[in-house]
Write a protein that holds these residues in place. Structure first.
Motif, PDB file in Angstrom:
ATOM      1  N   ILE A   1       0.874  -1.168   0.000  1.00  0.00           N
ATOM      2  CA  ILE A   1       0.000   0.000   0.000  1.00  0.00           C
ATOM      3  C   ILE A   1       0.910   1.216   0.000  1.00  0.00           C
ATOM      4  CG2 ILE A   1      -1.738   1.232   1.355  1.00  0.00           C
ATOM      5  CD1 ILE A   1      -2.687  -1.577   2.300  1.00  0.00           C
ATOM      6  N   HIS A   2       0.453   2.262  -0.637  1.00  0.00           N
ATOM      7  CA  HIS A   2       1.281   3.432  -0.888  1.00  0.00           C
ATOM      8  C   HIS A   2       2.076   3.875   0.339  1.00  0.00           C
ATOM      9  CE1 HIS A   2       2.631   7.024  -2.818  1.00  0.00           C
ATOM     10  NE2 HIS A   2       2.073   7.783  -1.901  1.00  0.00           N
ATOM     11  N   SER A   3       3.400   4.018   0.119  1.00  0.00           N
ATOM     12  CA  SER A   3       4.322   4.544   1.137  1.00  0.00           C
ATOM     13  C   SER A   3       4.464   3.653   2.369  1.00  0.00           C
ATOM     14  CB  SER A   3       3.892   5.945   1.585  1.00  0.00           C
ATOM     15  OG  SER A   3       3.962   6.833   0.501  1.00  0.00           O
ATOM     16  N   GLN A   4       4.179   2.358   2.223  1.00  0.00           N
ATOM     17  CA  GLN A   4       4.378   1.425   3.329  1.00  0.00           C
ATOM     18  C   GLN A   4       5.281   0.272   2.884  1.00  0.00           C
ATOM     19  OE1 GLN A   4       0.704   0.135   5.160  1.00  0.00           O
ATOM     20  NE2 GLN A   4      -0.279   2.116   4.819  1.00  0.00           N
ATOM     21  N   GLY A   5       5.753  -0.503   3.844  1.00  0.00           N
ATOM     22  CA  GLY A   5       6.504  -1.705   3.503  1.00  0.00           C
ATOM     23  C   GLY A   5       5.562  -2.781   2.989  1.00  0.00           C
ATOM     24  N   PRO A   6       6.064  -3.723   2.199  1.00  0.00           N
ATOM     25  CA  PRO A   6       5.220  -4.794   1.680  1.00  0.00           C
ATOM     26  C   PRO A   6       4.604  -5.633   2.801  1.00  0.00           C
ATOM     27  CG  PRO A   6       7.261  -4.680   0.444  1.00  0.00           C
ATOM     28  CD  PRO A   6       7.408  -3.774   1.625  1.00  0.00           C
ATOM     29  N   GLN A   7       3.409  -6.109   2.544  1.00  0.00           N
ATOM     30  CA  GLN A   7       2.673  -6.938   3.497  1.00  0.00           C
ATOM     31  C   GLN A   7       2.524  -8.342   2.926  1.00  0.00           C
ATOM     32  OE1 GLN A   7      -1.497  -5.922   3.845  1.00  0.00           O
ATOM     33  NE2 GLN A   7      -1.705  -6.928   5.830  1.00  0.00           N
ATOM     34  N   TYR A   8       2.893  -9.346   3.695  1.00  0.00           N
ATOM     35  CA  TYR A   8       2.738 -10.726   3.274  1.00  0.00           C
ATOM     36  C   TYR A   8       1.256 -11.074   3.161  1.00  0.00           C
ATOM     37  CZ  TYR A   8       2.360 -15.799   3.831  1.00  0.00           C
ATOM     38  OH  TYR A   8       2.019 -17.127   3.680  1.00  0.00           O
ATOM     39  N   ILE A   9       0.905 -11.773   2.068  1.00  0.00           N
ATOM     40  CA  ILE A   9      -0.487 -12.206   1.913  1.00  0.00           C
ATOM     41  C   ILE A   9      -0.609 -13.722   2.072  1.00  0.00           C
ATOM     42  CG2 ILE A   9      -2.498 -12.271   0.394  1.00  0.00           C
ATOM     43  CD1 ILE A   9      -1.369  -9.810  -1.042  1.00  0.00           C
ATOM     44  N   ILE A  10       0.110 -14.449   1.228  1.00  0.00           N
ATOM     45  CA  ILE A  10      -0.071 -15.899   1.186  1.00  0.00           C
ATOM     46  C   ILE A  10       1.049 -16.519   0.370  1.00  0.00           C
ATOM     47  CG2 ILE A  10      -1.463 -16.009  -0.934  1.00  0.00           C
ATOM     48  CD1 ILE A  10      -3.402 -17.895   0.615  1.00  0.00           C
ATOM     49  N   HIS A  11       1.304 -17.795   0.543  1.00  0.00           N
ATOM     50  CA  HIS A  11       2.237 -18.489  -0.327  1.00  0.00           C
ATOM     51  C   HIS A  11       1.827 -19.953  -0.453  1.00  0.00           C
ATOM     52  CE1 HIS A  11       4.103 -19.839   3.449  1.00  0.00           C
ATOM     53  NE2 HIS A  11       4.789 -20.721   2.764  1.00  0.00           N
ATOM     54  N   GLY A  12       2.349 -20.606  -1.502  1.00  0.00           N
ATOM     55  CA  GLY A  12       2.019 -22.007  -1.716  1.00  0.00           C
ATOM     56  C   GLY A  12       3.044 -22.682  -2.592  1.00  0.00           C
ATOM     57  N   LEU A  13       3.041 -24.015  -2.546  1.00  0.00           N
ATOM     58  CA  LEU A  13       3.972 -24.802  -3.363  1.00  0.00           C
ATOM     59  C   LEU A  13       3.244 -25.418  -4.556  1.00  0.00           C
ATOM     60  CD1 LEU A  13       6.842 -25.900  -3.663  1.00  0.00           C
ATOM     61  CD2 LEU A  13       6.141 -27.877  -2.292  1.00  0.00           C
ATOM     62  N   LYS A  14       2.222 -26.233  -4.294  1.00  0.00           N
ATOM     63  CA  LYS A  14       1.440 -26.789  -5.396  1.00  0.00           C
ATOM     64  C   LYS A  14      -0.040 -26.921  -5.087  1.00  0.00           C
ATOM     65  CE  LYS A  14       3.684 -31.178  -4.414  1.00  0.00           C
ATOM     66  NZ  LYS A  14       4.292 -32.370  -5.028  1.00  0.00           N
ATOM     67  N   ASN A  15      -0.349 -27.002  -3.803  1.00  0.00           N
ATOM     68  CA  ASN A  15      -1.760 -27.078  -3.438  1.00  0.00           C
ATOM     69  C   ASN A  15      -2.343 -25.683  -3.310  1.00  0.00           C
ATOM     70  OD1 ASN A  15      -1.676 -29.901  -3.222  1.00  0.00           O
ATOM     71  ND2 ASN A  15      -0.815 -29.732  -1.165  1.00  0.00           N
ATOM     72  N   ASN A  16      -3.654 -25.589  -3.492  1.00  0.00           N
ATOM     73  CA  ASN A  16      -4.323 -24.314  -3.269  1.00  0.00           C
ATOM     74  C   ASN A  16      -4.278 -23.983  -1.784  1.00  0.00           C
ATOM     75  OD1 ASN A  16      -4.910 -24.349  -5.998  1.00  0.00           O
ATOM     76  ND2 ASN A  16      -6.961 -25.201  -5.701  1.00  0.00           N
TER      77      ASN A  16
END
Lengths: 111, 115
Positions: free
Chosen positions: A39-54
Motif C-alpha cells: 500500500i502506498h508509502s508502506q513496507g510490503p505486506q505478506y499475503i499468502i504463499h504455496g507450493l502446489k496445493n491451493n
C-alpha cells in the motif's frame, strides 16, 4: 529464481472478488509462489504463499495450476483498503532465498 | 504475524553526512535480514542480505563501502548510508526471516531525503 509476469494494472468493484493472475512458466519443483502487497508509502505486506496445493487464509486464496506454471490470487470481497500494488514472487525454500520483486499489478478498487 | 520495525521512519540530512537506519525484529529472532531500496514509482530493489554475525552479501552494482550493513544481534540490523548525496534519496525497507521460517516480514520503511 524463476521470473513472473503480471498485468500492469487491474480494476475491481468494491465488494466483488478480485482475481489477480500471475505467470511463472519457468518455476522449478522446489520453488514456492509468494504474494505480497504494498500500500502506498508502506513496507510490503505478506499475503499468502504455496507450493502446489491451493491455499486459503483470512486475507486471500491462492490457486495454483496443476502444472504450476501460473497462479491466481483471489481477494474474495475487495474493499477500498485493498487498493495496492500486488507482487507475485517465486522463491526457493529455506530462509536464504531472496525475494526479487517485479513490477507487480496495481489493483484499483472502485466504489 | 511477526513485527519488524524501522527507525527512523523518515530522515532529512545534508549532502556529505552519514545516516544510520535501524531494522529490528520485535517478537522473533531474525537470522537473516534483507535491505531494499525503492525509488518513486518503481519496484523494490534488493540491496543486500545480512546474516547475524557475518558480513553482508551485496547485490551486483551496490557499493558496499557506501552502504554499510551491520547485523550484530539476532534482532537488529543497521544500514549506514555514508557520505549521502541527493541521488541516495529513496525509500529504504528491511525484511527479516525467523529461524526455519518460510516467510519474510517487512518493516514499514524509512524515507531518506538528502539535500
Amino acid at each position: 529464481d524463476a521470473k513472473t509476469t503480471q498485468p500492469t494494472s487491474m480494476d475491481c468493484a468494491e465488494g466483488r472478488a478480485a482475481n489477480l493472475p500471475c505467470n511463472h512458466s519457468t518455476i522449478s519443483g522446489n520453488e514456492y509462489v509468494y504474494w505480497y502487497r504494498q500500500i502506498h508509502s508502506q513496507g510490503p505486506q505478506y499475503i499468502i504463499h504455496g507450493l502446489k496445493n491451493n491455499e486459503t487464509n483470512e486475507m486471500a486464496s491462492l490457486i495454483i495450476t496443476e502444472d504450476r506454471k501460473s497462479s491466481t490470487l483471489i481477494l474474495p470481497h475487495a474493499t477500498l483498503r485493498d487498493t495496492a500494488v500486488y507482487y507475485c514472487i517465486v522463491r526457493g525454500s529455506g530462509n536464504t532465498g531472496k525475494l526479487i520483486f517485479g513490477q507487480g499489478t496495481t489493483l484499483q478498487v472502485k466504489p | 504475524g511477526a513485527v519488524v520495525s524501522q527507525h527512523p521512519s523518515w530522515v532529512i540530512c545534508k549532502s556529505g553526512t552519514s545516516v544510520k537506519i535501524e531494522c529490528r525484529s520485535l517478537d522473533f529472532q531474525a537470522t537473516t535480514m534483507f535491505w531494499y531500496r525503492q525509488f518513486p514509482k518503481q519496484s523494490l530493489m534488493l540491496m543486500a542480505t545480512s546474516n547475524e554475525g557475518s558480513k553482508a552479501t551485496y547485490e551486483q552494482g551496490v557499493e558496499k563501502d557506501k552502504f554499510l550493513i551491520n547485523h550484530a544481534s539476532l534482532t537488529l540490523s543497521t544500514l549506514t548510508v555514508t557520505s549521502a548525496h541527493p541521488e541516495d534519496s529513496s525509500f529504504y525497507i528491511c525484511s527479516a526471516f525467523g529461524t526455519g521460517w518460510e516467510t519474510q516480514y517487512f518493516g514499514p520503511g524509512t524515507r531518506l531525503l538528502v539535500l
